[in-house]
Design a protein around this motif. Structure first.
Motif, PDB file in Angstrom:
ATOM      1  N   LYS A   1     -49.234 -28.961  17.810  1.00  0.00           N
ATOM      2  CA  LYS A   1     -48.415 -29.509  16.725  1.00  0.00           C
ATOM      3  C   LYS A   1     -47.888 -28.395  15.817  1.00  0.00           C
ATOM      4  CE  LYS A   1     -48.517 -32.892  12.974  1.00  0.00           C
ATOM      5  NZ  LYS A   1     -49.366 -33.874  12.233  1.00  0.00           N
ATOM      6  N   ALA A   2     -48.711 -27.372  15.592  1.00  0.00           N
ATOM      7  CA  ALA A   2     -48.273 -26.256  14.748  1.00  0.00           C
ATOM      8  C   ALA A   2     -47.079 -25.533  15.370  1.00  0.00           C
ATOM      9  CB  ALA A   2     -49.438 -25.288  14.537  1.00  0.00           C
ATOM     10  N   ALA A   3     -47.132 -25.303  16.690  1.00  0.00           N
ATOM     11  CA  ALA A   3     -46.009 -24.652  17.378  1.00  0.00           C
ATOM     12  C   ALA A   3     -44.779 -25.555  17.390  1.00  0.00           C
ATOM     13  CB  ALA A   3     -46.419 -24.287  18.802  1.00  0.00           C
TER      14      ALA A   3
ATOM     15  N   ALA B   1     -47.301 -20.222  17.404  1.00  0.00           N
ATOM     16  CA  ALA B   1     -48.479 -20.519  16.591  1.00  0.00           C
ATOM     17  C   ALA B   1     -49.684 -19.830  17.209  1.00  0.00           C
ATOM     18  CB  ALA B   1     -48.710 -22.032  16.521  1.00  0.00           C
TER      19      ALA B   1
ATOM     20  N   TRP C   1     -53.094 -27.326  17.523  1.00  0.00           N
ATOM     21  CA  TRP C   1     -52.441 -26.052  17.868  1.00  0.00           C
ATOM     22  C   TRP C   1     -51.023 -26.323  18.387  1.00  0.00           C
ATOM     23  CZ3 TRP C   1     -54.699 -22.397  22.201  1.00  0.00           C
ATOM     24  CH2 TRP C   1     -54.079 -21.135  22.117  1.00  0.00           C
TER      25      TRP C   1
ATOM     26  N   ARG D   1     -42.416 -18.718  12.951  1.00  0.00           N
ATOM     27  CA  ARG D   1     -43.863 -18.684  13.097  1.00  0.00           C
ATOM     28  C   ARG D   1     -44.476 -19.893  12.375  1.00  0.00           C
ATOM     29  NH1 ARG D   1     -45.324 -12.387  12.681  1.00  0.00           N
ATOM     30  NH2 ARG D   1     -43.229 -11.523  12.752  1.00  0.00           N
ATOM     31  N   ALA D   2     -45.606 -20.358  12.910  1.00  0.00           N
ATOM     32  CA  ALA D   2     -46.322 -21.456  12.261  1.00  0.00           C
ATOM     33  C   ALA D   2     -46.948 -20.937  10.976  1.00  0.00           C
ATOM     34  CB  ALA D   2     -47.386 -22.007  13.195  1.00  0.00           C
TER      35      ALA D   2
ATOM     36  N   GLY E   1     -40.737 -21.628  18.616  1.00  0.00           N
ATOM     37  CA  GLY E   1     -41.752 -21.766  17.575  1.00  0.00           C
ATOM     38  C   GLY E   1     -43.058 -21.222  18.116  1.00  0.00           C
TER      39      GLY E   1
ATOM     40  N   ILE F   1     -43.954 -27.812  15.123  1.00  0.00           N
ATOM     41  CA  ILE F   1     -43.361 -27.800  13.783  1.00  0.00           C
ATOM     42  C   ILE F   1     -42.559 -26.519  13.566  1.00  0.00           C
ATOM     43  CG2 ILE F   1     -43.912 -27.670  11.312  1.00  0.00           C
ATOM     44  CD1 ILE F   1     -46.282 -29.540  11.886  1.00  0.00           C
ATOM     45  N   ALA F   2     -43.088 -25.394  14.047  1.00  0.00           N
ATOM     46  CA  ALA F   2     -42.354 -24.121  13.925  1.00  0.00           C
ATOM     47  C   ALA F   2     -41.049 -24.177  14.721  1.00  0.00           C
ATOM     48  CB  ALA F   2     -43.226 -22.977  14.422  1.00  0.00           C
TER      49      ALA F   2
END
Length: 351
Positions: free
Chosen positions: A331-333, A317, A329, A350-351, A315, A335-336
Motif C-alpha cells: 500500500k505504501a508503494a 517504498a 508495504w 518515494r513512500a 512509486g 500511494i507513492a
C-alpha cells in the motif's frame, strides 16, 4: 483462453495416450509369451486349433486390440477391457501348460507388472481374478495333467522374455514419467507466469513479496518495493491499437530484465502496472535504479509506433519493521505511485 480450460483434462486424448503406451508392451509380452507357452505345449498332445488360438493371441490380437481401442469413442475404457481379455487368456494358457513353473510365473508376473503400471493395485487384482477364472475354466474343460517341472530347454526359450519385457516396460514407464514432468512444468508456468510478458503474474508475485517480507522480519534485512506504471497507457491503446500497447508492455519487460539483478523479482501487477522487489536494497539505491530505467525507456522506440515516446511513473517504498504485513508495504508503494501520477507523471516518488 481461460486457464481453467487449459488445465481441464481431455478424456479422449488421455485415453489415446494410454492406448499407445500399452501397445508396445503388449506386442512384446504376448509375442514373447507365445514362445514360452509353445515350449511347453510342444511336449504334450494338443489339438491343432489350440495352436491356432495361441498364434492369434500372440501375434494378431495385440494389433486388433490396438485398433479396437483407438477407434473407440472411449479409448481408456476399451483398453481396460483389452487388458481384462489379456488376463483371461493368460490364465487359460497357464492351465493349458499344466501350470508349468517358469512359463506360468513369467506370464503371471509380466501381466501383473503391466497391470500395476497401467492402473495400480485395483486393476492388478481385477486382472488377477480373471487369470484365476481363465485357469479354472480351462482346467475343468481340458483336464490337462500337472506339468510343473520346467526343462532346461524351456528355461532357455523363456530367458529372452525375462530380459526384454521388463526393459521395454521400464522404457515405457520412463517416457511416461518424463511426459508427466514436462506437463507438470507447463501447468506450473501457466499458473505463475503472465501469458503476455512471461514474468510472474500478480498472484504469484504477491506470494513472493510475502516471502520477502517474512525474510526481512526474520533476518532483519532490508528491501525496497517498486510499483511502475506506463503513463497514459489507455490513450496508447486507443490511439495506436492494442498491439502497440502489448509491444510497450514487452519492451518494458525486456528493459526490466536487462536493468535488474538476477535476485530482483519482477511481476506484472496489473494491465500496465509492474511490481519489482529489490532485496537488500535501500530506497536511495532503488531510486537510482528506477531513474536509469526511466531514461532507458524514454530513449527506446516502438517498432509499430516510432513517434511514440514511452514514459513511466514509479512509486517506491522501503521495508520498515513497523509494517504489520506485506499488504501495508504494498500500500505504501501504491500511494507513492499515485502521488507520482497525480504530480504530472513521468516521475518517481518515494513512500
Amino acid at each position: 483462453m481461460p486457464i481453467d480450460t487449459l488445465l481441464k483434462p481431455d478424456p479422449y486424448r488421455s485415453g489415446l495416450s494410454f492406448v499407445k503406451r500399452v501397445y508396445a508392451p503388449r506386442v512384446i509380452g504376448l509375442g514373447g509369451g507365445f514362445f514360452c507357452v509353445a515350449s511347453v505345449l510342444m511336449t504334450q498332445p494338443v489339438v491343432y486349433w489350440v495352436w491356432g488360438l495361441l498364434f492369434i493371441n500372440g501375434f494378431i490380437w495385440p494389433h486388433l486390440a490396438y485398433r479396437w481401442a483407438i477407434r473407440s469413442p472411449q479409448p481408456f475404457g476399451a483398453e481396460i477391457r483389452n487388458l481384462m481379455v489379456d488376463a483371461l487368456f493368460g490364465g487359460a494358457w497357464v492351465a493349458m501348460m499344466g501350470f508349468n513353473a517358469l512359463p506360468s510365473a513369467i506370464i503371471i508376473s509380466m501381466m501383473g507388472m503391466n497391470n500395476i503400471a497401467a492402473g495400480g493395485k485395483n486393476l492388478f487384482f481385477k486382472a488377477l481374478g480373471l487369470q484365476v477364472l481363465g485357469g479354472l475354466v480351462v482346467s475343468l474343460i481340458a483336464r490337462q495333467p500337472l506339468n510343473i517341472a520346467t526343462t532346461p530347454m524351456q528355461v532357455y526359450i523363456c530367458l529372452p522374455m525375462l530380459m526384454i519385457y521388463p526393459i521395454s516396460l521400464g522404457l515405457v514407464t520412463y517416457r511416461t514419467a518424463r511426459h508427466l514432468a514436462e506437463h507438470k512444468k507447463k501447468l506450473f508456468s501457466i499458473s505463475v507466469l503472465d501469458g503476455l510478458a512471461g514474468i510472474n503474474n500478480r498472484r504469484y508475485w504477491e506470494h513472493l513479496l510475502h516471502n520477502e517480507y517474512d525474510r526481512c522480519i526474520r533476518y532483519r534485512h532490508t528491501a525496497t518495493l517498486v510499483l511502475i506504471d506506463i503513463d497514459h497507457f489507455k490513450s496508447i491503446n486507443d490511439t495506436y491499437g492494442h498491439s502497440v500497447g502489448d509491444e510497450a508492455i514487452l519492451m518494458l519487460t525486456d528493459e526490466l530484465r536487462l536493468s535488474l539483478r538476477m535476485v530482483d523479482v519482477i511481476g506484472r501487477y496489473g494491465g500496465d502496472e509492474f511490481g519489482v522487489i529489490l532485496p537488500d536494497t535501500h530506497i536511495d539505491q532503488a531510486y537510482l535504479v528506477v531513474q536509469r530505467l526511466r531514461e532507458k525507456i524514454s530513449a527506446q522506440r516502438l517498432k509499430n509506433a516510432p513517434d511514440l515516446v514511452l514514459r513511466i511513473s514509479a512509486g517506491i517504498a522501503e521495508y520498515q519493521p513497523s509494517m504489520e504485513g506485506y499488504q501495508e508495504w504494498l500500500k505504501a508503494a501504491d500511494i507513492a505511485l499515485y502521488r507520482a501520477k497525480k504530480a504530472g507523471r513521468n516521475r518517481t516518488e518515494r513512500a
